[in-house]
Design a protein around this motif. Structure first.
Motif, PDB file in Angstrom:
ATOM      1  N   ILE A 100      42.414  51.754  40.810  1.00  0.00           N
ATOM      2  CA  ILE A 100      41.862  51.229  42.069  1.00  0.00           C
ATOM      3  C   ILE A 100      41.172  49.891  41.808  1.00  0.00           C
ATOM      4  O   ILE A 100      41.366  48.913  42.547  1.00  0.00           O
ATOM      5  N   GLN A 101      40.366  49.840  40.745  1.00  0.00           N
ATOM      6  CA  GLN A 101      39.680  48.601  40.393  1.00  0.00           C
ATOM      7  C   GLN A 101      40.660  47.497  40.016  1.00  0.00           C
ATOM      8  O   GLN A 101      40.471  46.322  40.362  1.00  0.00           O
ATOM      9  N   THR A 102      41.716  47.859  39.293  1.00  0.00           N
ATOM     10  CA  THR A 102      42.693  46.856  38.855  1.00  0.00           C
ATOM     11  C   THR A 102      43.353  46.182  40.049  1.00  0.00           C
ATOM     12  O   THR A 102      43.520  44.954  40.077  1.00  0.00           O
ATOM     13  N   TYR A 103      43.721  46.962  41.060  1.00  0.00           N
ATOM     14  CA  TYR A 103      44.315  46.349  42.251  1.00  0.00           C
ATOM     15  C   TYR A 103      43.287  45.543  43.038  1.00  0.00           C
ATOM     16  O   TYR A 103      43.629  44.525  43.663  1.00  0.00           O
ATOM     17  N   LYS A 104      42.030  45.962  43.007  1.00  0.00           N
ATOM     18  CA  LYS A 104      40.986  45.147  43.640  1.00  0.00           C
ATOM     19  C   LYS A 104      40.827  43.811  42.926  1.00  0.00           C
ATOM     20  O   LYS A 104      40.710  42.758  43.569  1.00  0.00           O
ATOM     21  N   PHE A 105      40.830  43.839  41.599  1.00  0.00           N
ATOM     22  CA  PHE A 105      40.765  42.588  40.834  1.00  0.00           C
ATOM     23  C   PHE A 105      41.961  41.699  41.164  1.00  0.00           C
ATOM     24  O   PHE A 105      41.829  40.476  41.303  1.00  0.00           O
TER      25      PHE A 105
END
Length: 479
Positions: free
Chosen positions: A109-114
């Motif tokens: 989830i964080q990776t796609y937010k980044f």
């Protein structure tokens, strides 16, 4: 949107779920049960996927940054809503303990937010051409443009987050993707493809084709329409890809036998639990798993005692059980290989302090002492819950031993001495040095990659975008 839950899966090509001529059973590494029937793409289907990505490349290249960011933000939100389902998929197909699988989903989830954030930060610079004679009356600037079709080949051990590390920056920078997930873990990629479709990604921008590396991987690597290959996996396969890729851009992340140095005077109560996590998380099947530990002779006996006792407390079992720490290795062949390497070392004088035994497809957490550095279990990537503890008399000795490796992904050092920390940071020949932490540390926006046979190029969204774009120079003569 209903997530694809049917037993028989399909290829994802040009926004459509496509039947294949041939299928294979996907088997649970933990209990041997059939999880799903997976399509085996032939050259025709791979060609269709590449063609779809090639035809969609101009649409993606012209898409405004805010729209690319919005699609990636949508994926992140959808995954957050479905994170329980996602974690269960990972646990089933990869035998990753469910608690660890949930951690992977949270990171994804964080990776796609980044990726969504970095989509808005792709920029160039202005150049003062009049700094050189002949450069007068000229304005110059650089831009970054998408490279085109990217072939992404991903491993089994982080089937959702390592896909995100390739698909996320590719979409953020306006590229299209043909994704070949690992044969054991395709369900995660199908799941993400559905989320991207719901998130508004144009047809053809992401294609997922499963099948053998010989058929699917070779076709992706050799196709002239594919302009870049990003691969995570073994050195042997990575070297083969590099040799076949020609003038394609290639990013390779090829693993390691990562090490940590424990200096004298360090707090073992804090360090030992962290090292146990680094060594045995997901059965040691992590590219930066802690495999070699170099402990100062003044701390060695206490460290071995505490580390071994902690390793014995780990629970082996069903990956869907929240209490499970260690479950099955990805295949029976990997169990056999790891046990053989341990037995070889044992036959040549190594001491097995704990573990070395199997329980079904699981290998019990294993701690070895007195291992010759030339043994496979030390100098190659074991990719299993096996760790070796060495006694050292100085930081320099430890640094030399860490560097005496064909790999160089990440390394760590625990020390209270700032001079030792800075010396290690300078002398360790690896892609990343973790001071007062294990080499297994990674967050998803940091530059990540190695030297030597650990590969080349960097992941981490910002850095991957640089790999996935071409730098263009524009010079305007004002006359």
């Amino acid at each position: 949107m209903a997530i694809q839950t049917e037993f028989k899966k399909k290829l994802f090509i040009n926004g459509c779920w496509t039947e294949a001529e041939n299928y294979t059973d996907l088997i649970s590494p933990y209990n041997g049960e059939v999880i799903a029937k997976i399509p085996l793409a032939g050259e025709t289907e791979v060609d269709q996927a590449v063609e779809a990505a090639y035809n969609a490349r101009k649409t993606m290249a012209k898409m405004p940054a805010f729209k690319r960011a919005q699609i990636l933000e949508n994926v992140s939100k959808l995954l957050e809503e479905r994170q329980e389902d996602a974690a269960k998929i990972i646990a089933l197909e990869a035998a990753k303990p469910i608690t660890t699988a949930k951690g992977e989903v949270a990171r994804t989830i964080q990776t796609y937010k980044f990726a969504a954030e970095e989509a808005k930060r792709i920029h160039g610079e202005t150049l003062p051409l009049d700094s050189a004679p002949g450069g007068e009356n000229r304005v110059s600037y650089t831009t970054r443009e998408p490279i085109g079709v990217i072939g992404a080949i991903t491993p089994f051990n982080f089937p959702m987050n390592l896909v995100a590390h390739k698909v996320g920056p590719a979409i953020a920078s306006g590229n299209t993707v043909v994704l070949k997930p690992a044969s054991q873990t395709p369900l995660s990629s199908y799941f993400i493809a559905e989320l991207f479709q719901e998130a508004g990604l144009p047809d053809g921008a992401l294609n997922v084709v499963t099948g053998s590396g010989k058929t699917v991987g070779d076709k992706i690597v050799s196709d002239d329409r594919v302009k870049m290959i990003t691969f995570t996996g073994s050195p042997a396969v990575g070297i083969g890809i590099r040799n076949k890729a020609g003038l394609k851009r290639v990013t390779l992340e090829l693993g390691s036998n990562s090490a940590v140095i424990i200096d004298e005077g360090t707090d073992l109560e804090t360090i030992v639990p962290r090292c146990v996590t680094g060594a045995f998380s997901y059965q040691g099947q992590v590219c930066i798993s802690l495999q070699r530990i170099y402990v100062h002779e003044k701390e060695y006996d206490r460290f071995v005692e505490k580390f071994t006792e902690a390793a014995k407390q780990l629970k082996i079992g069903d990956p869907l059980d929240p209490e499970t720490d260690v479950s099955a290795l990805i295949s029976k062949d990997d169990v056999k290989r790891a046990v053989n390497w341990v037995e070889e070392a044992k036959g040549n004088g190594a001491t097995v302090v704990t573990g070395g035994e199997t329980d079904g497809n699981s290998l019990k957490p294993t701690v070895l002492l007195n291992v010759d550095p030339s043994e496979k279990v030390s100098c190659q990537e074991v990719f299993a819950p096996v760790v070796i503890i060495y006694k050292i008399s100085s930081i320099d000795e430890a640094i030399n031993l860490v560097n005496d490796s064909r790999y160089g992904l990440q390394a760590g050092i625990y020390t209270e001495n700032i001079h030792h920390a800075l010396h290690a940071a300078e002398e360790l020949h690896v892609g990343g040095v973790m001071i007062n932490d294990i080499p297994t540390f990674r967050v998803d926006h940091m530059p990540y990659g190695g030297v030597k046979e650990s590969g080349f190029g960097r992941e981490g969204i910002k850095y991957a975008i640089e790999e996935m774009t071409e730098l263009k120079l524009v010079v305007f003569n004002k006359k």
